[in-house]
Enzyme design. Structure first.
Site, PDB file in Angstrom:
ATOM      1  N   ARG A 165       1.334  -9.713  -2.985  1.00 31.89           N
ATOM      2  CA  ARG A 165       0.906  -9.396  -1.447  1.00 31.89           C
ATOM      3  C   ARG A 165       0.165 -10.136  -0.505  1.00 31.89           C
ATOM      4  O   ARG A 165       0.357  -9.875   0.943  1.00 31.89           O
ATOM      5  CB  ARG A 165      -0.453  -7.896  -1.837  1.00 31.89           C
ATOM      6  CG  ARG A 165      -0.742  -7.577  -0.381  1.00 31.89           C
ATOM      7  CD  ARG A 165      -1.752  -6.169  -0.605  1.00 31.89           C
ATOM      8  NE  ARG A 165      -2.411  -5.539   0.027  1.00 31.89           N
ATOM      9  CZ  ARG A 165      -2.546  -5.759   1.438  1.00 31.89           C
ATOM     10  NH1 ARG A 165      -2.544  -6.808   2.134  1.00 31.89           N
ATOM     11  NH2 ARG A 165      -3.157  -4.392   2.255  1.00 31.89           N
ATOM     12  N   ARG A 173      -4.097  -3.871  -7.079  1.00 32.25           N
ATOM     13  CA  ARG A 173      -5.187  -4.608  -6.780  1.00 32.25           C
ATOM     14  C   ARG A 173      -6.003  -5.464  -8.110  1.00 32.25           C
ATOM     15  O   ARG A 173      -6.767  -6.369  -7.873  1.00 32.25           O
ATOM     16  CB  ARG A 173      -5.983  -4.150  -5.657  1.00 32.25           C
ATOM     17  CG  ARG A 173      -5.053  -4.349  -3.967  1.00 32.25           C
ATOM     18  CD  ARG A 173      -5.610  -3.206  -2.983  1.00 32.25           C
ATOM     19  NE  ARG A 173      -5.846  -2.329  -3.597  1.00 32.25           N
ATOM     20  CZ  ARG A 173      -6.651  -0.889  -2.676  1.00 32.25           C
ATOM     21  NH1 ARG A 173      -6.910  -1.402  -2.017  1.00 32.25           N
ATOM     22  NH2 ARG A 173      -6.656  -0.039  -3.178  1.00 32.25           N
ATOM     23  N   ARG A 211      -0.351   3.528 -10.655  1.00 24.63           N
ATOM     24  CA  ARG A 211      -0.768   2.887  -9.922  1.00 24.63           C
ATOM     25  C   ARG A 211      -1.079   0.957 -11.290  1.00 24.63           C
ATOM     26  O   ARG A 211      -1.361   0.630 -10.611  1.00 24.63           O
ATOM     27  CB  ARG A 211      -2.460   2.664  -9.282  1.00 24.63           C
ATOM     28  CG  ARG A 211      -2.258   3.323  -8.648  1.00 24.63           C
ATOM     29  CD  ARG A 211      -1.506   3.039  -7.203  1.00 24.63           C
ATOM     30  NE  ARG A 211      -2.149   3.913  -5.837  1.00 24.63           N
ATOM     31  CZ  ARG A 211      -2.542   3.594  -4.731  1.00 24.63           C
ATOM     32  NH1 ARG A 211      -4.055   3.282  -5.437  1.00 24.63           N
ATOM     33  NH2 ARG A 211      -3.007   4.433  -4.059  1.00 24.63           N
ATOM     34  N   ASP A 271       5.466   3.604  -1.858  1.00 25.55           N
ATOM     35  CA  ASP A 271       4.470   4.411  -1.386  1.00 25.55           C
ATOM     36  C   ASP A 271       4.615   5.711  -0.988  1.00 25.55           C
ATOM     37  O   ASP A 271       6.032   5.879  -0.145  1.00 25.55           O
ATOM     38  CB  ASP A 271       3.007   4.105  -0.587  1.00 25.55           C
ATOM     39  CG  ASP A 271       2.001   4.160   0.418  1.00 25.55           C
ATOM     40  OD1 ASP A 271       0.621   3.720  -1.056  1.00 25.55           O
ATOM     41  OD2 ASP A 271       1.667   5.145   1.038  1.00 25.55           O
ATOM     42  N   TYR A 315      -1.946  13.680   5.416  1.00 27.17           N
ATOM     43  CA  TYR A 315      -1.858  12.249   6.456  1.00 27.17           C
ATOM     44  C   TYR A 315      -1.558  12.349   7.872  1.00 27.17           C
ATOM     45  O   TYR A 315      -2.236  11.396   8.661  1.00 27.17           O
ATOM     46  CB  TYR A 315      -1.448  11.686   5.614  1.00 27.17           C
ATOM     47  CG  TYR A 315      -2.342  11.192   4.033  1.00 27.17           C
ATOM     48  CD1 TYR A 315      -3.522  10.364   4.289  1.00 27.17           C
ATOM     49  CD2 TYR A 315      -1.892  11.606   2.948  1.00 27.17           C
ATOM     50  CE1 TYR A 315      -3.914   9.783   3.138  1.00 27.17           C
ATOM     51  CE2 TYR A 315      -2.323  10.886   2.034  1.00 27.17           C
ATOM     52  CZ  TYR A 315      -3.516  10.157   1.787  1.00 27.17           C
ATOM     53  OH  TYR A 315      -4.447   9.687   0.543  1.00 27.17           O
TER      54      TYR A 315
END
Ligand code: CP3
Length: 347
Positions: free
Chosen positions: A40, A31, A27, A77, A153
């Site tokens: 973004r 952010r 990562r 992702d 998921y």
């Protein structure tokens, strides 16, 4: 020596012992960087960012403009695969990914390979762009989620605490669940092969939720699917470097390392250093494993732990990284201190 062979990351994956290990951070684009938040926002949504090759290339390069890392990981992702198989997916603010859950073999008919590569094509284009824009010493890492983690998921419909729906499925109808795994093994293999064709030099397989399974289930749903993907990639690209990240594997790690055929294993934060150095490192390159929260803390405590990790792994091949991804609260200046500490290190 060719440029590829002289890259620090490739040499570490070939089990060379180096004066200092290569480093990159899971990562590393994200952010915690204001420029990421800006891009973004420009993209509109997280998925729009993943499917926009120019902007995905931009955010991949952002950390490299600040810190001299030895590798960059493609910006994408792990849940693009279910999206490309036709399972509705959205990333909700403060909630993370939300999918329309599939919970039985019957419901698998809603998934289709028809548009897989059409949907994923922008990702291959991002890889292609990066393979010419990356600094020459920097290695391009492609990636995918492992079938088990992606399935969590798909079946839970979101992040989970107890994995009750997917576990109920594997215990009550393993053959039906195997059908979902076959779909994921095939699409993940093809996805990684396309990334390699577009210019990825290494791939990492993220199995973030490997640690929730008892040993026999771990062998069937974590180790065996990963082994098949590794084998299929190597059939087309003999010797291609592959990193596995079975987070939380604990006592199942050795079996995973020996059976999957990966070249390097990414150690999670809780993997004991001395154990990993004596038991795991003789077999494969180890990657890791600074606690991402120490990167939030920073200061001498972080520097001391970095030195301790470097020293413990100095008798074999090592890629420095975190034990899991950078979290959004991380001060960018702490990443600068980490980079400086690694660049100044000389065993
Ligand atoms: O820099 C990089 O590491 C490359 C890009 C990357 C992302 N996700 C971008 C991302 C990679 C390698 C991943 C892998 C990923 N995605 C994993 C496995 C590794 C891990 O961290 O455990 C998993 C489980 C996912 C699924 C996922 N994606 C979740 C659960 C979330 C929401 C939680 C969160 O951190 O917000 C995402 C969203 C996501 N993927 C973001 C980023 C930068 C944040 C989205 C945003 O910008 O709002």
């Amino acid at each position: 020596m060719s440029t590829l062979a002289s890259k620090r990351m490739i040499r570490a994956l070939a089990k060379e012992q180096l004066d200092r290990p290569p480093f990159w951070l899971m990562r590393q684009a994200g952010r915690y960087l204001p420029e990421y938040r800006q891009t973004r926002a420009d993209a509109g949504s997280f998925l729009d960012l993943c499917y926009n090759p120019k902007l995905a290339e931009e955010v991949t390069l952002q950390p490299l403009r600040r810190y001299d890392m030895d590798a960059a990981i493609l910006f994408a992702d792990i849940l693009l695969i279910p999206d490309a198989l036709g399972q509705p997916l959205a990333y909700k603010e403060g909630e993370g990914p939300v999918l329309e859950a599939v919970r039985s073999a019957k419901e698998l008919s809603s998934l289709s390979f028809d548009n897989l590569h059409k949907v994923l094509n922008p990702v291959y284009e991002t890889v292609d762009r990066l393979s010419s824009s990356l600094p020459s010493h920097c290695t391009l890492i492609g990636f995918a989620g492992a079938p088990w983690t992606v399935a969590t998921y798909m079946v839970e419909g979101r992040g989970s605490k107890d994995y009750v729906n997917i576990k109920k499925w594997i215990y009550s109808d393993p053959d039906g669940f195997q059908e979902l795994m076959e779909i994921l093994i095939r699409s993940t293999t093809e996805y990684l092969l396309h990334q390699i064709k577009a210019g990825a030099e290494v791939v990492q397989i993220f199995d973030t939720w490997a640690g929730v399974l008892p040993d026999e289930e771990f062998a069937r749903w974590v180790t065996e699917p990963t082994r098949r993907i590794v084998e299929a990639i190597r059939r087309e690209h003999p010797g291609f470097p592959i990193i596995g990240f079975p987070k939380g594997a604990g006592g199942n790690l050795m079996d995973y390392v020996q059976k999957t055929g990966i070249d390097a294993v990414s150690l999670d934060t809780a993997a004991p250093l001395d154990w990993a150095a004596t038991e795991i490192q003789p077999h494969v390159t180890v990657q890791g494993n600074l606690d991402p929260i120490l990167l939030v803390t920073g200061g001498q405590k972080m520097v001391d732990r970095i030195h301790h990790i470097l020293k413990t792994f100095s008798n074999g091949s090592h890629i420095f990284n975190l034990g899991h991804g950078i979290i959004p609260q991380t001060p960018p200046e702490n990443v600068a201190l980490l980079a400086e500490t690694l660049h100044n290190y000389n065993s």
